[in-house]
Design a protein around this motif. Structure first.
Motif, PDB file in Angstrom:
ATOM      1  N   ASP A  31       0.804  -1.243   0.149  1.00 20.54           N
ATOM      2  CA  ASP A  31      -0.011  -0.019  -0.041  1.00 20.54           C
ATOM      3  C   ASP A  31       1.017   1.229   0.049  1.00 20.54           C
ATOM      4  OD1 ASP A  31      -2.523  -1.295   0.155  1.00 20.54           O
ATOM      5  OD2 ASP A  31      -1.840  -1.925   2.373  1.00 20.54           O
ATOM      6  N   VAL A  33       1.589   5.206   0.788  1.00 13.52           N
ATOM      7  CA  VAL A  33       1.293   6.215   1.631  1.00 13.52           C
ATOM      8  C   VAL A  33       1.719   7.547   1.427  1.00 13.52           C
ATOM      9  CG1 VAL A  33       0.818   4.287   3.410  1.00 13.52           C
ATOM     10  CG2 VAL A  33       3.058   5.484   3.243  1.00 13.52           C
ATOM     11  N   PHE A  34       2.693   7.431   0.408  1.00 12.37           N
ATOM     12  CA  PHE A  34       3.106   9.054   0.228  1.00 12.37           C
ATOM     13  C   PHE A  34       3.659   8.972  -1.482  1.00 12.37           C
ATOM     14  CE2 PHE A  34       7.128  11.460  -0.004  1.00 12.37           C
ATOM     15  CZ  PHE A  34       6.527  12.899   0.345  1.00 12.37           C
ATOM     16  N   GLU A  54       6.504   6.165  -1.044  1.00 12.21           N
ATOM     17  CA  GLU A  54       6.630   5.546   0.152  1.00 12.21           C
ATOM     18  C   GLU A  54       5.490   4.483   0.105  1.00 12.21           C
ATOM     19  OE1 GLU A  54       8.822   5.989   3.150  1.00 12.21           O
ATOM     20  OE2 GLU A  54       9.811   7.793   2.709  1.00 12.21           O
ATOM     21  N   VAL A  56       3.704   1.158   2.757  1.00 15.71           N
ATOM     22  CA  VAL A  56       3.813   0.887   4.049  1.00 15.71           C
ATOM     23  C   VAL A  56       5.377   0.093   4.490  1.00 15.71           C
ATOM     24  CG1 VAL A  56       1.374   0.604   4.617  1.00 15.71           C
ATOM     25  CG2 VAL A  56       2.572  -1.316   3.519  1.00 15.71           C
ATOM     26  N   VAL A  78      -1.108  12.876  -4.525  1.00 18.20           N
ATOM     27  CA  VAL A  78      -0.609  13.476  -3.557  1.00 18.20           C
ATOM     28  C   VAL A  78      -1.695  13.359  -2.223  1.00 18.20           C
ATOM     29  CG1 VAL A  78       0.209  15.591  -2.217  1.00 18.20           C
ATOM     30  CG2 VAL A  78       0.542  15.180  -4.608  1.00 18.20           C
TER      31      VAL A  78
ATOM     32  N   LYS B  21       2.172 -13.782   2.710  1.00 16.09           N
ATOM     33  CA  LYS B  21       3.705 -13.803   2.209  1.00 16.09           C
ATOM     34  C   LYS B  21       4.414 -14.110   3.567  1.00 16.09           C
ATOM     35  CE  LYS B  21       6.861 -10.578   0.483  1.00 16.09           C
ATOM     36  NZ  LYS B  21       7.082  -9.055   0.262  1.00 16.09           N
ATOM     37  N   GLN B  33       2.343 -10.348   6.002  1.00 17.67           N
ATOM     38  CA  GLN B  33       0.967  -9.852   5.260  1.00 17.67           C
ATOM     39  C   GLN B  33       0.416 -11.027   4.578  1.00 17.67           C
ATOM     40  OE1 GLN B  33       2.380  -6.777   2.402  1.00 17.67           O
ATOM     41  NE2 GLN B  33       0.679  -7.819   1.279  1.00 17.67           N
ATOM     42  N   GLY B  37      -3.600  -7.009   2.685  1.00 11.98           N
ATOM     43  CA  GLY B  37      -2.484  -6.077   2.647  1.00 11.98           C
ATOM     44  C   GLY B  37      -2.497  -5.254   4.135  1.00 11.98           C
ATOM     45  N   VAL B  38      -1.219  -4.619   4.098  1.00 14.52           N
ATOM     46  CA  VAL B  38      -0.958  -4.304   5.627  1.00 14.52           C
ATOM     47  C   VAL B  38      -1.994  -3.020   5.914  1.00 14.52           C
ATOM     48  CG1 VAL B  38       0.782  -2.698   6.736  1.00 14.52           C
ATOM     49  CG2 VAL B  38       1.596  -4.617   5.145  1.00 14.52           C
ATOM     50  N   MET B  39      -2.365  -2.303   4.977  1.00 11.84           N
ATOM     51  CA  MET B  39      -3.131  -1.225   5.315  1.00 11.84           C
ATOM     52  C   MET B  39      -4.482  -1.533   5.812  1.00 11.84           C
ATOM     53  SD  MET B  39      -3.048   2.465   5.142  1.00 11.84           S
ATOM     54  CE  MET B  39      -2.185   2.794   3.428  1.00 11.84           C
ATOM     55  N   LYS B  40      -5.179  -2.441   4.942  1.00 13.64           N
ATOM     56  CA  LYS B  40      -6.578  -3.021   5.476  1.00 13.64           C
ATOM     57  C   LYS B  40      -6.487  -3.941   6.412  1.00 13.64           C
ATOM     58  CE  LYS B  40      -8.872  -2.298   0.796  1.00 13.64           C
ATOM     59  NZ  LYS B  40      -7.577  -2.579  -0.250  1.00 13.64           N
ATOM     60  N   ARG B 302       2.906  13.980   4.615  1.00 15.97           N
ATOM     61  CA  ARG B 302       2.489  12.776   4.612  1.00 15.97           C
ATOM     62  C   ARG B 302       3.546  11.877   4.742  1.00 15.97           C
ATOM     63  NH1 ARG B 302      -2.946  10.834   2.527  1.00 15.97           N
ATOM     64  NH2 ARG B 302      -1.632   8.771   2.236  1.00 15.97           N
ATOM     65  N   PRO B 304       6.344   9.333   5.612  1.00 12.90           N
ATOM     66  CA  PRO B 304       6.825   8.724   6.834  1.00 12.90           C
ATOM     67  C   PRO B 304       8.248   8.921   7.321  1.00 12.90           C
ATOM     68  CG  PRO B 304       5.842   7.248   5.295  1.00 12.90           C
ATOM     69  CD  PRO B 304       6.235   8.272   4.538  1.00 12.90           C
ATOM     70  N   TYR B 329       3.342   5.076   8.459  1.00 15.88           N
ATOM     71  CA  TYR B 329       2.336   5.917   8.110  1.00 15.88           C
ATOM     72  C   TYR B 329       1.299   5.036   8.961  1.00 15.88           C
ATOM     73  CZ  TYR B 329      -1.727   7.676   5.810  1.00 15.88           C
ATOM     74  OH  TYR B 329      -2.864   8.371   5.453  1.00 15.88           O
TER      75      TYR B 329
END
Lengths: 119, 378
Positions: A31, A33-34, A54, A56, A78, B21, B33, B37-40, B302, B304, B329
């Motif tokens: 994912d 993020v930036f 960037e 995750v 962005v 993975k 993960q 996926g990591v975010m979800k 934004r 990280p 993030y």
């Protein structure tokens, strides 16, 4: 659509080339993020770092696939870097370039060659 | 290390079946993960319930040879600055093994199970921790590594509803309670705690029954597997330290802002003042302050600001004043977050520092942690 070994895709639209990263690359990155985009109007040379992304997991650079001028960037990334993961070859495009000579694309991989390349 | 040299947990086949993975982590092949996926995965854990395989962590039973539970507590107090004599039966505390310089050998969870202490330590440190306990405590305690048991964490707002459908007793538990209970899945040790800032449980289960327990939990729509990737962003939002990143042999509990884990009985003037490795240094720092301190940092924008990034006191020139030890993030706070060490005079919330990223300095603000408030059931 043409592809580079850096997992970028290039699509000719009228007289400009749209550049993004492949679904395969987006999946490997995880994912996003930036996204930091270049200035419009910047002249770049092949392999110059033009975009910082960037995920995750980590930071990476996206290089200019060819020499040319950055004529437009996808500002929507962005605020919403996830567009790249959702639609890497569509709404997740990064920038558009104007090239001196479109024939430099002729030597690049086509879809079949790229699929073979990523195994 | 080749994947073939790695140990596997009792849940390994389930991870592979779920499409995880797998990556090498602390000598184990672990899921970083799943297809979500990591975010979800992160957001799912905060919205419903996440299931984590943390069987790579060390589970240890300490039993006093005298048969008196208090003797086990007093013995372990020689290695940790925690009040264990004051730890009630059925309760758990966070603690750390200190070294002679007051640094941290590891951090751990300690539960009073009545006739023994149940200790959970980090995977990367477990061999050293067990050797350390054996060399210092063997005269007084029997020390048994429970390597025939898996450890599952179920975290998130739906955790209580899900786990209580299998083990009704968990409903009555409060944050940091621990129970031992016989179930269809064999004898379980369950704590109401975790590493996400969410309400939830950690369940120690015999290896042989672990896959069945995991499947029974995953049968609930609310439950999804969560990998190491989301585990890291969840714990960081909760302001929790990762051993090896945010704390290590060179950081004291005072520098690491962990003095809340040193109860009154072990502090200067307490009933059992000091008496742990490096106590002179730790107690002196508690009295006089330490030169540096672990703080939370919120980067502007934004991008990280990750582990290893150097912090400066000025936007250009100036002094190098600290280093980021964790950064990512935060999917729930929808912003980047970091922690790191800075000189104590620069550790006050609101202080602006500058993180050097790709040759440019970006402002970061010192903030209170956690980044996201915890939702424990107290």
């Amino acid at each position: 659509m043409k592809y580079t070994e850096e997992h970028e895709w290039l699509r000719v639209e009228d007289d400009v080339v749209v550049v993004g990263i492949t679904d395969h690359a987006a999946e490997q990155l995880g994912d996003l993020v930036f996204v930091e985009l270049p200035e419009e109007g910047r002249m770049v040379v092949k392999d110059e770092e033009v975009v910082v992304i960037e995920s995750v997991k980590a930071a990476s650079d996206i290089m200019a696939p060819v020499d040319g001028e950055i004529v437009e960037v996808n500002e929507a990334l962005v605020d919403n870097p996830a567009l790249v993961n959702e639609d890497a070859t569509g709404n997740g495009w990064f920038f558009k370039m104007k090239l001196e000579d479109l024939s430099v694309l002729d030597d690049m991989m086509d879809e079949d060659a790229y699929i073979k390349f990523i195994g | 290390m080749a994947m073939g040299d790695l140990q596997q947990t009792a849940l390994h086949d389930l991870h592979v079946e779920a499409g995880a993975k797998m990556v090498p982590f602390a000598g184990y092949s672990m899921p970083v993960q799943y297809p979500l996926g990591v975010m979800k995965e992160h957001l799912h854990c905060r919205a419903e319930a996440g299931l984590f395989d943390v069987s790579h962590m060390g589970q240890v039973r300490l039993r006093a040879r005298s048969g008196q539970a208090g003797d086990g507590a007093l013995a372990l107090e020689r290695l940790v600055p925690v009040d264990l004599l004051g730890l009630a039966e059925g309760r758990q505390r966070y603690g750390m093994f200190t070294n002679d310089e007051g640094g941290l050998r590891d951090d751990l969870m300690i539960a009073n199970m009545g006739d023994h202490l149940f200790v959970v330590v980090n995977a990367a440190c477990k061999a050293d921790d067990i050797a350390h306990m054996r060399s210092h405590l063997s005269d007084d305690c029997e020390i048994e590594e429970l390597d025939d048991r898996a450890l599952l964490a179920l975290q998130g707002p739906a955790a209580e509803d899900v786990l209580s459908s299998l083990v009704p007793d968990v409903r009555a538990m409060r944050f940091m309670d621990v129970i031992a209970v016989d179930t269809l899945f064999g004898p379980l040790t369950i704590s109401r705690s975790g590493y996400t800032g969410e309400d939830g449980f950690e369940v120690s289960v015999p290896n042989a029954a672990a896959p069945d327990l995991a499947r029974a939990l995953l049968a609930h729509d609310a439950v999804a597997w969560i990998g190491l990737g989301a585990r890291d962003s969840l714990r960081l939002e909760a302001g929790l330290c990762l051993y090896g990143n945010d704390i290590d042999a060179t950081t004291t509990p005072v520098e690491a802002a962990l003095t809340w884990a040193i109860q009154k009985a072990r502090r200067a003037g307490g009933a059992r003042e000091g008496g742990f490795p490096g106590a002179d240094i730790v107690l002196a720092q508690m009295a006089d302050g330490a030169a540096r301190r672990r703080v939370g940092l919120r980067p502007e924008g934004r991008a990280p600001v990750r582990a290893g990034v150097v912090l400066f006191d000025s936007e250009s020139g100036g002094q190098e004043v600290g280093t980021v030890t964790s950064g990512a993030y935060g999917p729930s706070i929808e912003a980047p977050m970091s922690m790191g060490y800075v000189p104590t005079p620069l550790a006050s919330p609101g202080t602006t520092l500058y993180a050097e990223l790709r040759g440019r300095r970006h402002p970061v603000t010192v903030v209170e942690m956690p980044f996201r408030p915890a939702t424990f059931k107290r």
